[in-house]
Design a protein around this motif. Structure first.
Motif, short mmCIF file in Angstrom:
data_model
loop_
_atom_site.label_atom_id
_atom_site.label_comp_id
_atom_site.label_asym_id
_atom_site.label_seq_id
_atom_site.Cartn_x
_atom_site.Cartn_y
_atom_site.Cartn_z
N ALA A 43 0.84 -1.20 0.00
CA ALA A 43 0.00 0.00 0.00
C ALA A 43 0.87 1.25 0.00
O ALA A 43 2.06 1.22 0.36
CB ALA A 43 -0.90 0.00 1.23
N ARG A 44 0.28 2.37 -0.42
CA ARG A 44 0.91 3.67 -0.21
C ARG A 44 0.84 3.97 1.28
O ARG A 44 -0.19 3.78 1.93
CB ARG A 44 0.19 4.75 -1.01
CG ARG A 44 0.29 4.58 -2.52
CD ARG A 44 1.71 4.71 -3.01
NE ARG A 44 1.79 4.78 -4.46
CZ ARG A 44 2.93 4.84 -5.13
NH1 ARG A 44 4.09 4.83 -4.48
NH2 ARG A 44 2.95 4.91 -6.44
N ARG A 52 -10.81 3.93 -3.77
CA ARG A 52 -9.58 3.31 -3.26
C ARG A 52 -9.89 2.63 -1.93
O ARG A 52 -10.83 3.00 -1.22
CB ARG A 52 -8.48 4.36 -3.07
CG ARG A 52 -8.30 5.32 -4.24
CD ARG A 52 -7.87 4.63 -5.51
NE ARG A 52 -6.47 4.22 -5.45
CZ ARG A 52 -5.45 5.00 -5.83
NH1 ARG A 52 -5.69 6.24 -6.25
NH2 ARG A 52 -4.21 4.55 -5.78
N SER A 53 -9.10 1.67 -1.55
CA SER A 53 -9.27 0.99 -0.27
C SER A 53 -8.18 1.46 0.69
O SER A 53 -7.08 1.81 0.27
CB SER A 53 -9.20 -0.53 -0.44
OG SER A 53 -7.95 -0.92 -0.99
N ASP A 105 -5.04 -0.24 -0.76
CA ASP A 105 -4.31 0.73 -1.57
C ASP A 105 -3.52 1.71 -0.71
O ASP A 105 -2.49 2.23 -1.15
CB ASP A 105 -5.29 1.52 -2.46
CG ASP A 105 -6.03 0.63 -3.44
OD1 ASP A 105 -5.41 -0.32 -3.96
OD2 ASP A 105 -7.23 0.88 -3.68
#
Length: 565
Positions: free
Chosen positions: A56-57, A89-90, A295
């Motif tokens: 993830a970011r 986005r998640s 994400d």
């Protein structure tokens, strides 16, 4: 109609089964251990099980220098996590567990607020899965082993005047700051002066937050320094036989806790190291799990960017090996007006009328603090985004003034109404963060491991705080020499100072210049893995105020908790 209380909003929430929340994160049901209906622990084997999933970011949420008004950093963290779903986005949110001392003191709960909360908020704020109690017990187990070691003959030759290990409780109790133990008969132990800190200030709590495995936690516990001999040699928990029992008590506490927001965004709640004395960030193991579950992984660092974010970058990221992609700096119109230095604001007291008058020039004046905090993020090569946490009564011209400040620093900005609108109110922020996270990262630590401790302290003081230099008391200089002689010089520094100012003087607002950082004492958290210089009068055991929340929190006739906010 009056806006509902945080507790009322939380109790009206529709929660999803945590197995469903875990499934959305990619965590199999066999890795989730339920603690009642709406809280669970995640097994550490999830780190390996998730290793093949995309990274993830990684986003850290920080803020301007705190004011007594509160800037809503946790609320913004939760709101941003919820908002990611609204832009397709998640996200997973990772936050610290609140200490019950401040919850029953003046701060109240720490689950977020309004329609951007972690729920059930009453469980989060009160006990959760007992991790704080495990830290308290493990810490005090070592205290008992230490005093028994002294009673049984002091084989390690500890200097009674240089014992550094105290005791802890998760309460605000000023009467315990300094105590004398061993009073009574000769069978009641060795008489000496010591004291209590709040559990969040325990080195065991910092170890919980920074360990990546049970094995590493056990090793860190063994490295805890309990005191020194007359010759200045460090004596550890391992040497006096206390580390093994501590590890047994802490084994299950190392598993992070799984909860959810009002909008069912996954939340990892774990550890709660003190933001002044320790690094003030949630756990490494929670991040190692969360970084593979969507994400974005959005975490929060304590206090302003000069404190929690600096320690996130230079202590937590060193321990985890994770590299941040973006940082959020939360601010408000009221906070920047406070940093203008034109208002006297006291927590719990009526706010001055002038604070609510339209005055964009005053916002610009206080904006020097925001500018410095943006600069502090950029020092580490991370892209900053300014979150303008909007309050009813903010004037458009004042909000625009904050945007001007952010723009002057080349930073993105977004107005947030997540307190009243939940995730929808932070969509602009989510879009800005997503853009910032796509920029090529050039993350860097502020100093190398092998730099001398003096150099590390002075680098943070000058580059992050804006000090002209550092002044060391004779005691502090002697302690630094002792630590380097004991092989601790390669550790990062965690400077303990007031959180109410960029400087060491809590009365100085904005971004003070022309001052020097006074280091009166230096302590070593060798197990946690950092050295902490103490600058000014730092309280590691808070006290209760005139009208603490403990006077109001209660059970109603139906046995339900009331007045927890």
């Amino acid at each position: 109609m009056a806006f509902p209380s945080d507790l009322a909003i939380a109790k009206a929430a529709t929660l999803k089964p945590l197995l469903d929340i875990g499934s959305r994160m990619g965590i199999a049901g066999n890795l989730i251990e339920p603690y009642g209906e709406h809280v669970a622990k995640i097994k550490l084997s999830a780190i390996e099980a998730l290793a093949d999933r995309p990274r993830a970011r990684y986003v850290v949420v920080s803020a301007v220098t705190p004011t007594p008004l509160g800037e809503g950093k946790t609320t913004t963290t939760v709101g941003l996590g919820q908002a990611m779903r609204h832009i397709g986005r998640s996200a997973t949110v990772a936050i610290r567990q609140p200490s019950m001392g401040p919850t029953f003191g003046i701060k109240g709960g720490a689950a977020g607020g309004g329609f951007s909360q972690v729920v059930p908020m009453e469980i989060l704020n009160l006990h959760l899965t007992g991790d704080f109690h495990a830290v308290t017990s493990a810490h005090n187990m070592l205290s008992a082993v230490l005093d028994n070691h002294l009673f049984q003959g002091n084989e390690a030759m500890l200097d009674l005047h240089n014992i550094t290990w105290r005791r802890v409780l998760d309460v605000n109790d000023r009467a315990l700051r300094n105590v004398v133990i061993g009073l009574g008969s000769g069978l009641d132990g060795v008489m000496r002066q010591t004291g209590f800190d709040i559990t969040a200030a325990s080195e065991v709590m910092a170890i919980l937050a920074l360990s990546k495995s049970v094995k590493e936690m056990r090793e860190r516990l063994g490295r805890i320094v309990v005191g020194y001999t007359v010759a200045g040699k460090a004596v550890t928990a391992e040497e006096i036989g206390g580390a093994g029992a501590m590890a047994v008590i802490m084994r299950d506490a190392l598993k992070p806790n799984l909860m959810q927001t009002l909008e069912n965004t996954p939340v990892l709640v774990h550890a709660g190291p003190f933001g002044n004395i320790a690094h003030g960030n949630s756990s490494v193991v929670a991040d190692l799990i969360g970084i593979r579950t969507g994400d974005f992984l959005i975490t929060e660092a304590g206090f302003g960017a000069d404190m929690g974010a600096e320690r996130f970058f230079n202590i937590k990221c060193r321990a985890s090996g994770l590299i941040p992609d973006a940082a959020v700096v939360v601010t408000t119109v009221r906070a920047l007006k406070a940093h203008s230095g034109n208002h006297t604001i006291v927590a719990g007291k009526t706010l001055p009328d002038a604070l609510f008058h339209e005055n964009p020039e005053e916002v610009l004046q206080g904006g020097v603090n925001l500018c410095k905090q943006i600069e502090n993020i950029r020092l580490h090569g991370v892209s900053p985004v300014v979150a303008i946490n909007a309050f009813r009564g903010d004037h458009p011209s004042e909000v625009e003034a904050i945007r001007q400040v952010a723009e002057s620093m080349g930073a993105r900005s977004a107005v947030c109404t997540h307190f009243v609108e939940g995730g929808w109110g932070a969509v602009e922020l989510a879009e800005a963060v997503a853009e910032a996270a796509e920029e090529s990262a050039s993350f860097q630590f502020l100093y190398p491991d092998d730099a001398p401790l003096h150099e590390k302290i002075e680098t943070v003081a000058k580059r992050v705080y804006g000090a002209d230099g550092v002044d060391y008391d004779t005691k502090a200089a002697r302690q630094i020499n002792t630590y380097e002689n004991n092989g601790f010089g390669n550790l990062p520094v965690c400077i303990a100072k007031t959180h109410l100012s960029m400087s060491s003087d809590p009365t100085l607002r904005g971004a003070p210049t022309g001052w020097r950082l006074p280091v009166r004492e230096v302590r070593a958290s060798v197990g946690a893995g950092f050295i902490y210089p103490i600058c000014g009068d730092m309280r590691t055991m808070p006290g209760l105020g005139t009208n603490p929340a403990a006077h109001r929190i209660d059970l109603d006739a139906a046995g339900e908790i009331v007045n927890l906010s």
